[in-house]
Scaffold this motif. Structure first.
Motif, PDB file in Angstrom:
ATOM      1  N   ILE A  36       0.871  -1.176   0.000  1.00  0.00           N
ATOM      2  CA  ILE A  36       0.000   0.000   0.000  1.00  0.00           C
ATOM      3  C   ILE A  36       0.904   1.220   0.000  1.00  0.00           C
ATOM      4  O   ILE A  36       1.800   1.339   0.831  1.00  0.00           O
ATOM      5  CB  ILE A  36      -0.913   0.022   1.234  1.00  0.00           C
ATOM      6  CG1 ILE A  36      -1.852  -1.187   1.216  1.00  0.00           C
ATOM      7  CG2 ILE A  36      -1.711   1.320   1.298  1.00  0.00           C
ATOM      8  CD1 ILE A  36      -2.670  -1.323   2.480  1.00  0.00           C
ATOM      9  N   ALA A  37       0.678   2.121  -0.938  1.00  0.00           N
ATOM     10  CA  ALA A  37       1.550   3.287  -1.076  1.00  0.00           C
ATOM     11  C   ALA A  37       0.766   4.563  -0.805  1.00  0.00           C
ATOM     12  O   ALA A  37      -0.324   4.764  -1.362  1.00  0.00           O
ATOM     13  CB  ALA A  37       2.162   3.333  -2.474  1.00  0.00           C
ATOM     14  N   ARG A  38       1.337   5.410   0.043  1.00  0.00           N
ATOM     15  CA  ARG A  38       0.777   6.745   0.285  1.00  0.00           C
ATOM     16  C   ARG A  38       1.761   7.774  -0.257  1.00  0.00           C
ATOM     17  O   ARG A  38       2.926   7.781   0.136  1.00  0.00           O
ATOM     18  CB  ARG A  38       0.539   6.974   1.769  1.00  0.00           C
ATOM     19  CG  ARG A  38      -0.660   6.205   2.337  1.00  0.00           C
ATOM     20  CD  ARG A  38      -0.855   6.480   3.819  1.00  0.00           C
ATOM     21  NE  ARG A  38      -2.086   5.887   4.321  1.00  0.00           N
ATOM     22  CZ  ARG A  38      -2.224   4.626   4.678  1.00  0.00           C
ATOM     23  NH1 ARG A  38      -1.170   3.804   4.598  1.00  0.00           N
ATOM     24  NH2 ARG A  38      -3.380   4.167   5.115  1.00  0.00           N
ATOM     25  N   VAL A  39       1.293   8.619  -1.149  1.00  0.00           N
ATOM     26  CA  VAL A  39       2.114   9.696  -1.712  1.00  0.00           C
ATOM     27  C   VAL A  39       1.614  10.999  -1.117  1.00  0.00           C
ATOM     28  O   VAL A  39       0.445  11.362  -1.294  1.00  0.00           O
ATOM     29  CB  VAL A  39       2.018   9.733  -3.251  1.00  0.00           C
ATOM     30  CG1 VAL A  39       2.876  10.866  -3.804  1.00  0.00           C
ATOM     31  CG2 VAL A  39       2.459   8.395  -3.835  1.00  0.00           C
ATOM     32  N   ASN A  40       2.489  11.641  -0.362  1.00  0.00           N
ATOM     33  CA  ASN A  40       2.124  12.881   0.343  1.00  0.00           C
ATOM     34  C   ASN A  40       0.887  12.676   1.220  1.00  0.00           C
ATOM     35  O   ASN A  40       0.009  13.535   1.319  1.00  0.00           O
ATOM     36  CB  ASN A  40       1.886  14.023  -0.653  1.00  0.00           C
ATOM     37  CG  ASN A  40       3.102  14.278  -1.525  1.00  0.00           C
ATOM     38  OD1 ASN A  40       4.234  14.145  -1.079  1.00  0.00           O
ATOM     39  ND2 ASN A  40       2.874  14.631  -2.776  1.00  0.00           N
ATOM     40  N   GLY A  41       0.821  11.468   1.826  1.00  0.00           N
ATOM     41  CA  GLY A  41      -0.242  11.169   2.771  1.00  0.00           C
ATOM     42  C   GLY A  41      -1.481  10.541   2.184  1.00  0.00           C
ATOM     43  O   GLY A  41      -2.359  10.078   2.927  1.00  0.00           O
ATOM     44  N   GLU A  42      -1.614  10.490   0.850  1.00  0.00           N
ATOM     45  CA  GLU A  42      -2.807   9.937   0.221  1.00  0.00           C
ATOM     46  C   GLU A  42      -2.487   8.617  -0.485  1.00  0.00           C
ATOM     47  O   GLU A  42      -1.463   8.509  -1.161  1.00  0.00           O
ATOM     48  CB  GLU A  42      -3.384  10.931  -0.794  1.00  0.00           C
ATOM     49  CG  GLU A  42      -3.856  12.237  -0.170  1.00  0.00           C
ATOM     50  CD  GLU A  42      -4.498  13.159  -1.181  1.00  0.00           C
ATOM     51  OE1 GLU A  42      -4.669  12.724  -2.347  1.00  0.00           O
ATOM     52  OE2 GLU A  42      -4.826  14.307  -0.836  1.00  0.00           O
ATOM     53  N   ILE A  43      -3.366   7.626  -0.329  1.00  0.00           N
ATOM     54  CA  ILE A  43      -3.171   6.334  -0.978  1.00  0.00           C
ATOM     55  C   ILE A  43      -3.257   6.507  -2.493  1.00  0.00           C
ATOM     56  O   ILE A  43      -4.185   7.132  -3.008  1.00  0.00           O
ATOM     57  CB  ILE A  43      -4.213   5.310  -0.500  1.00  0.00           C
ATOM     58  CG1 ILE A  43      -4.022   5.009   0.995  1.00  0.00           C
ATOM     59  CG2 ILE A  43      -4.121   4.010  -1.317  1.00  0.00           C
ATOM     60  CD1 ILE A  43      -5.044   4.052   1.568  1.00  0.00           C
ATOM     61  N   GLN A  44      -2.258   5.950  -3.194  1.00  0.00           N
ATOM     62  CA  GLN A  44      -2.207   6.081  -4.645  1.00  0.00           C
ATOM     63  C   GLN A  44      -1.927   4.712  -5.269  1.00  0.00           C
ATOM     64  O   GLN A  44      -1.293   3.857  -4.643  1.00  0.00           O
ATOM     65  CB  GLN A  44      -1.105   7.060  -5.073  1.00  0.00           C
ATOM     66  CG  GLN A  44      -1.291   8.482  -4.586  1.00  0.00           C
ATOM     67  CD  GLN A  44      -2.434   9.203  -5.270  1.00  0.00           C
ATOM     68  OE1 GLN A  44      -3.069   8.659  -6.180  1.00  0.00           O
ATOM     69  NE2 GLN A  44      -2.720  10.418  -4.822  1.00  0.00           N
ATOM     70  N   PRO A  45      -2.394   4.489  -6.512  1.00  0.00           N
ATOM     71  CA  PRO A  45      -2.101   3.216  -7.192  1.00  0.00           C
ATOM     72  C   PRO A  45      -0.627   3.158  -7.604  1.00  0.00           C
ATOM     73  O   PRO A  45       0.060   4.181  -7.637  1.00  0.00           O
ATOM     74  CB  PRO A  45      -3.006   3.270  -8.431  1.00  0.00           C
ATOM     75  CG  PRO A  45      -3.204   4.729  -8.686  1.00  0.00           C
ATOM     76  CD  PRO A  45      -3.247   5.378  -7.323  1.00  0.00           C
ATOM     77  N   LEU A  46      -0.165   1.954  -7.932  1.00  0.00           N
ATOM     78  CA  LEU A  46       1.234   1.774  -8.311  1.00  0.00           C
ATOM     79  C   LEU A  46       1.584   2.535  -9.582  1.00  0.00           C
ATOM     80  O   LEU A  46       2.744   2.878  -9.816  1.00  0.00           O
ATOM     81  CB  LEU A  46       1.545   0.287  -8.497  1.00  0.00           C
ATOM     82  CG  LEU A  46       1.463  -0.581  -7.234  1.00  0.00           C
ATOM     83  CD1 LEU A  46       1.783  -2.036  -7.576  1.00  0.00           C
ATOM     84  CD2 LEU A  46       2.397  -0.067  -6.149  1.00  0.00           C
ATOM     85  N   GLN A  47       0.612   2.833 -10.413  1.00  0.00           N
ATOM     86  CA  GLN A  47       0.869   3.531 -11.673  1.00  0.00           C
ATOM     87  C   GLN A  47       0.924   5.050 -11.493  1.00  0.00           C
ATOM     88  O   GLN A  47       1.170   5.789 -12.447  1.00  0.00           O
ATOM     89  CB  GLN A  47      -0.211   3.193 -12.708  1.00  0.00           C
ATOM     90  CG  GLN A  47      -0.220   1.735 -13.174  1.00  0.00           C
ATOM     91  CD  GLN A  47      -0.784   0.795 -12.116  1.00  0.00           C
ATOM     92  OE1 GLN A  47      -1.638   1.206 -11.322  1.00  0.00           O
ATOM     93  NE2 GLN A  47      -0.283  -0.440 -12.083  1.00  0.00           N
ATOM     94  N   HIS A  48       0.712   5.527 -10.286  1.00  0.00           N
ATOM     95  CA  HIS A  48       0.679   6.969 -10.035  1.00  0.00           C
ATOM     96  C   HIS A  48       2.057   7.593 -10.320  1.00  0.00           C
ATOM     97  O   HIS A  48       3.073   7.140  -9.789  1.00  0.00           O
ATOM     98  CB  HIS A  48       0.311   7.233  -8.569  1.00  0.00           C
ATOM     99  CG  HIS A  48       0.284   8.689  -8.208  1.00  0.00           C
ATOM    100  ND1 HIS A  48      -0.749   9.522  -8.560  1.00  0.00           N
ATOM    101  CD2 HIS A  48       1.184   9.456  -7.530  1.00  0.00           C
ATOM    102  CE1 HIS A  48      -0.494  10.740  -8.111  1.00  0.00           C
ATOM    103  NE2 HIS A  48       0.664  10.734  -7.485  1.00  0.00           N
ATOM    104  N   PRO A  49       2.122   8.621 -11.179  1.00  0.00           N
ATOM    105  CA  PRO A  49       3.422   9.242 -11.490  1.00  0.00           C
ATOM    106  C   PRO A  49       3.966  10.043 -10.312  1.00  0.00           C
ATOM    107  O   PRO A  49       3.209  10.746  -9.618  1.00  0.00           O
ATOM    108  CB  PRO A  49       3.097  10.151 -12.684  1.00  0.00           C
ATOM    109  CG  PRO A  49       1.628  10.448 -12.565  1.00  0.00           C
ATOM    110  CD  PRO A  49       1.016   9.224 -11.956  1.00  0.00           C
TER     111      PRO A  49
END
Length: 467
Positions: free
Chosen positions: A434-447
């Motif tokens: 599970i990935a959070r980018v800047n605190g928000e969950i994002q899919p693996l394809q998120h740039p």
């Protein structure tokens, strides 16, 4: 030179010739190691001669290359023993009995690897996997691989009698050079690049060398004048430093001309000066002095001390306008400490001699983790070309700075996604991540964007253990 000095040099040269390579080797080792460490290297050399029954210049050349890279005596001893195993003249068990388990284990890791086969995609894939797996046990294996490859290529330049020289040189540019760059061995990388350039494009190499020579002569004249001025400025500010001019390698010039479609004068539009000081505060003091006495060029300042490159490279870079009465070329300054300079030029090769055991162990783990991740990426690639493209992008196009949850940071090429972050740091558990980018969950394809913070978590592994 006085007559008596000339006579002394002649006598020393005659003694060296008479006493042979062992004498030359001993003299070279004395400049780098204490007697206690020299002994085991000389014993390895004697073992080599006894088992093979002859001396070969390439053995001494390999030692010269390794000494230039500031490696430890264990690596050099292992390098001299490896050819005996490759020639079936000795066994690893015999080396272990004679030289101990550390050297024997290192020799065992350096199994002879032939050039990657190109007759089928399967063979190419299998050979590359074997090669990459051989690197993931000890980082000294990589240093030795690079050293052996450079000696082999230099022999091809000298004798030119190998049919597969093109494949060796191409493979070196595609794989060995990016590995050397990623592991901060800049000096060795440049040697590999230039010898491959000579093999792959001999006419272009000769033509470019001829064209570059007068330009570099002019640049060197200006650099001498500039160095004297900068030395005076630093002396007036009580800063001790070593200063040297920097020139681009022929391969670097050729690559930029090809990639950017520019002429030689456009590529050689700037010259470089490197300043090496004692401490990080001194680096920033020098930067202030340079910016005070020369006019900085906008958007040319890079602080790789505060934000090092992915391979650990640290330095301050800035470009300034020169003294117009002497030269119209901008001047690029690189400002770094002595340890940063050793790291940039020799990387992991010098860790065993210049860093503490704890520092060396930590950095070795980081490099081995990267290599194991690279091996996994190779397994995931659909073809050899895809893997080579990914490797070169990962090493040379690190334009995004991305932070981890604990404040660590790494660099990625433009267009990188969360999945690239996961693959680099957590390949075994990528499926359940599970990935959070800047605190928000994002899919693996998120740039990913420059400055993003990525936090990884998993039901199987706590996030703090992933990154």
């Amino acid at each position: 030179m006085p007559a008596e000095e000339t006579d002394t040099v002649t006598v020393e040269h005659q003694l060296a010739e008479k006493k042979g390579d062992r004498f030359v080797l001993h003299q070279s080792l004395r400049q780098s190691f204490p007697d206690s460490e020299i002994t085991i290297v000389l014993e390895a050399y004697d073992f080599l001669l006894k088992q093979l029954g002859y001396e070969h210049p390439q053995h001494i050349r390999l030692v010269e290359i390794l000494l230039e890279q500031k490696v430890d005596h264990i690596t050099i001893a292992a390098a001299l023993l490896v050819p005996t195993v490759w020639a079936n003249a000795s066994l690893v068990s015999t080396i272990k009995e004679t030289f101990g388990s550390t050297i024997a284990t290192l020799v065992e890791y350096i199994q002879k690897v032939e050039p990657v086969r190109t007759d089928s995609e399967k063979n190419r894939h299998d050979d590359m996997r074997t090669f990459l797996n051989s690197l993931t046990n000890d980082t000294r294996v990589i240093i030795l691989r690079l050293g052996f490859r450079l000696v082999e290529l230099e022999n091809l330049v000298r004798y030119g009698n190998e049919e597969n020289y093109f494949y060796l040189a191409r493979e070196t540019i595609d794989v060995f050079v990016p590995l050397a760059d990623r592991l901060s061995m800049g000096a060795l990388r440049k040697k590999l690049e230039d010898v491959c350039f000579r093999l792959l494009k001999p006419q272009q190499y000769q033509d470019l060398a001829r064209m570059v020579s007068p330009i570099q002569a002019q640049d060197n004249t200006y650099l001498e004048i500039l160095q004297d001025g900068v030395k005076l400025l630093l002396k007036q500010n009580n800063i001790k430093a070593s200063i040297s001019g920097r020139t681009k390698s022929l391969f670097s010039i050729y690559r930029k001309m090809s990639q950017l479609h520019k002429s030689l004068p456009e590529i050689m539009d700037r010259i470089g000066l490197r300043i090496v000081v004692a401490s990080v505060p001194d680096c920033y003091k020098v930067l202030g002095i340079v910016h005070t006495h020369f006019r900085p060029i906008a958007n040319t300042f890079d602080d790789y001390i505060g934000l090092p490159k992915e391979n650990g490279y640290q330095s301050l870079h800035t470009c300034v306008y020169p003294v117009r009465q002497i030269s119209h070329k901008p001047v690029e300054f690189q400002i770094r400490t002595r340890l940063m300079h050793l790291e940039a030029e020799f990387g992991i090769a010098a860790h065993w001699r210049y860093k503490s055991e704890r520092q060396t162990s930590l950095e070795r783990k980081e490099h081995l983790q990267w290599l194991r991740g690279l091996t996994q990426q190779h397994c995931d690639s659909t073809c050899h070309e895809e893997f080579i493209t990914h490797l070169r992008q990962q090493v040379f196009n690190d334009q995004l700075v991305v932070f981890g949850a604990a404040g660590q940071f790494t660099r990625f090429p433009q267009g990188a996604t969360v999945n690239d972050f996961v693959k680099r740091f957590s390949p075994p558990v990528a499926a359940g991540i599970i990935a959070r980018v800047n605190g928000e969950i994002q899919p693996l394809q998120h740039p990913l964007q420059d400055g993003d913070t990525v936090e990884l978590s998993s039901a199987q592994v706590p996030s703090e253990k992933i990154f």
